[in-house]
Design a protein around this motif. Structure first.
Motif, PDB file in Angstrom:
ATOM      1  N   ILE A 171       0.872  -1.167   0.000  1.00 19.36           N
ATOM      2  CA  ILE A 171       0.000   0.000   0.000  1.00 19.36           C
ATOM      3  C   ILE A 171       0.912   1.221   0.000  1.00 19.36           C
ATOM      4  O   ILE A 171       1.917   1.254   0.716  1.00 19.36           O
ATOM      5  CB  ILE A 171      -0.884   0.050   1.266  1.00 19.36           C
ATOM      6  CG1 ILE A 171      -1.823  -1.155   1.327  1.00 19.36           C
ATOM      7  CG2 ILE A 171      -1.670   1.352   1.329  1.00 19.36           C
ATOM      8  CD1 ILE A 171      -2.533  -1.287   2.666  1.00 19.36           C
ATOM      9  N   ILE A 172       0.554   2.232  -0.801  1.00 19.22           N
ATOM     10  CA  ILE A 172       1.221   3.536  -0.730  1.00 19.22           C
ATOM     11  C   ILE A 172       0.109   4.574  -0.741  1.00 19.22           C
ATOM     12  O   ILE A 172      -0.738   4.573  -1.626  1.00 19.22           O
ATOM     13  CB  ILE A 172       2.255   3.748  -1.867  1.00 19.22           C
ATOM     14  CG1 ILE A 172       2.950   5.105  -1.712  1.00 19.22           C
ATOM     15  CG2 ILE A 172       1.623   3.559  -3.232  1.00 19.22           C
ATOM     16  CD1 ILE A 172       4.159   5.298  -2.618  1.00 19.22           C
ATOM     17  N   GLU A 173       0.110   5.430   0.305  1.00 22.10           N
ATOM     18  CA  GLU A 173      -0.962   6.419   0.432  1.00 22.10           C
ATOM     19  C   GLU A 173      -0.451   7.630   1.196  1.00 22.10           C
ATOM     20  O   GLU A 173       0.536   7.525   1.939  1.00 22.10           O
ATOM     21  CB  GLU A 173      -2.190   5.807   1.116  1.00 22.10           C
ATOM     22  CG  GLU A 173      -1.912   5.295   2.511  1.00 22.10           C
ATOM     23  CD  GLU A 173      -3.084   4.538   3.117  1.00 22.10           C
ATOM     24  OE1 GLU A 173      -4.054   4.243   2.407  1.00 22.10           O
ATOM     25  OE2 GLU A 173      -3.023   4.255   4.327  1.00 22.10           O
ATOM     26  N   PRO A 174      -1.125   8.778   1.044  1.00 16.31           N
ATOM     27  CA  PRO A 174      -0.690   9.967   1.780  1.00 16.31           C
ATOM     28  C   PRO A 174      -0.751   9.721   3.283  1.00 16.31           C
ATOM     29  O   PRO A 174      -1.632   9.001   3.768  1.00 16.31           O
ATOM     30  CB  PRO A 174      -1.714  11.035   1.369  1.00 16.31           C
ATOM     31  CG  PRO A 174      -2.341  10.540   0.121  1.00 16.31           C
ATOM     32  CD  PRO A 174      -2.283   9.045   0.193  1.00 16.31           C
ATOM     33  N   VAL A 175       0.166  10.322   4.007  1.00 16.73           N
ATOM     34  CA  VAL A 175       0.153  10.238   5.461  1.00 16.73           C
ATOM     35  C   VAL A 175      -1.111  10.931   5.950  1.00 16.73           C
ATOM     36  O   VAL A 175      -1.428  12.033   5.498  1.00 16.73           O
ATOM     37  CB  VAL A 175       1.418  10.890   6.073  1.00 16.73           C
ATOM     38  CG1 VAL A 175       1.281  11.077   7.567  1.00 16.73           C
ATOM     39  CG2 VAL A 175       2.638  10.072   5.741  1.00 16.73           C
ATOM     40  N   LYS A 176      -1.805  10.308   6.837  1.00 19.62           N
ATOM     41  CA  LYS A 176      -3.039  10.893   7.402  1.00 19.62           C
ATOM     42  C   LYS A 176      -2.690  11.669   8.654  1.00 19.62           C
ATOM     43  O   LYS A 176      -1.879  11.228   9.455  1.00 19.62           O
ATOM     44  CB  LYS A 176      -4.039   9.785   7.723  1.00 19.62           C
ATOM     45  CG  LYS A 176      -4.528   9.052   6.489  1.00 19.62           C
ATOM     46  CD  LYS A 176      -5.460   7.917   6.876  1.00 19.62           C
ATOM     47  CE  LYS A 176      -6.015   7.241   5.655  1.00 19.62           C
ATOM     48  NZ  LYS A 176      -5.140   6.250   5.079  1.00 19.62           N
ATOM     49  N   GLY A 177      -3.365  12.791   8.814  1.00 20.40           N
ATOM     50  CA  GLY A 177      -3.166  13.534  10.055  1.00 20.40           C
ATOM     51  C   GLY A 177      -2.606  14.823   9.869  1.00 20.40           C
ATOM     52  O   GLY A 177      -2.105  15.667   9.676  1.00 20.40           O
TER      53      GLY A 177
END
Length: 177
Positions: A171-177
């Motif tokens: 999985i590669i996704e934007p950092v949340k938060g």
């Protein structure tokens, strides 16, 4: 703002009380722990600390550390550093990979990102036995800094193709938060 920083790393046989002793020494010199990572690897304890303080407080801490290391049975290393430079044109992404364990996974992932001039900012790996089968598994979690000018959809597609070729679930996704 103080803006004087010291990175401290320490490694030694694991036992209760190490974090208490290190944090007490840092506090007693008037310094503050800004960031840290610590874990037990095999039978050894490893820690990396970013400590902030006035220059004279850091000097006092530096002078104290060799004796603390001897007393705690730790190999201690300290180095002055500067505040982190965060470039505004970088986007943090989370990468998670799981696969059957085999040599070279970290190197292959590092090469994928390095060849695209993407910096790995943080990484943690672990090995474990799969439930029910006991198959040796490997997991990697990392944060990478993707240049904002990079075509994200293309990067994601290239990364997923790369992982498919190596039989890695990813999985590669934007950092949340």
């Amino acid at each position: 703002m103080q803006n004087n920083f010291l990175v401290i790393s320490a490694l030694g046989e694991d036992r209760a009380g190490i974090v208490n002793e290190l944090s007490r020494v840092i506090s007693d010199t008037g310094c503050n722990i800004e960031d840290s990572r610590m874990t037990v690897l095999g039978g050894d304890f490893a820690i990396i600390l970013l400590v902030e303080g006035r220059w004279n407080e850091l000097a006092k801490l530096e002078a104290t550390l060799p004796g603390v290391g001897r007393r705690l049975g730790l190999a201690v290393h300290a180095k002055r550093t500067t505040p982190a430079r965060r470039e505004g044109n970088l986007l943090p992404y989370t990468v998670e990979v799981v696969s059957i364990d085999h040599p070279g996974i970290v190197n292959q992932l590092a090469n994928f990102f390095s060849s695209r001039e993407i910096n790995i900012r943080d990484m943690a790996t672990t090995s474990y036995a799969a439930a029910h089968t006991g198959t040796p598994m490997f997991q990697v979690q990392m944060t990478v800094d993707v240049p904002a000018a990079m075509h994200i959809a293309r990067l994601r597609e290239d990364f997923m193709d790369f992982c498919d070729q190596l039989n890695l679930d990813a999985i590669i996704e934007p950092v949340k938060g």
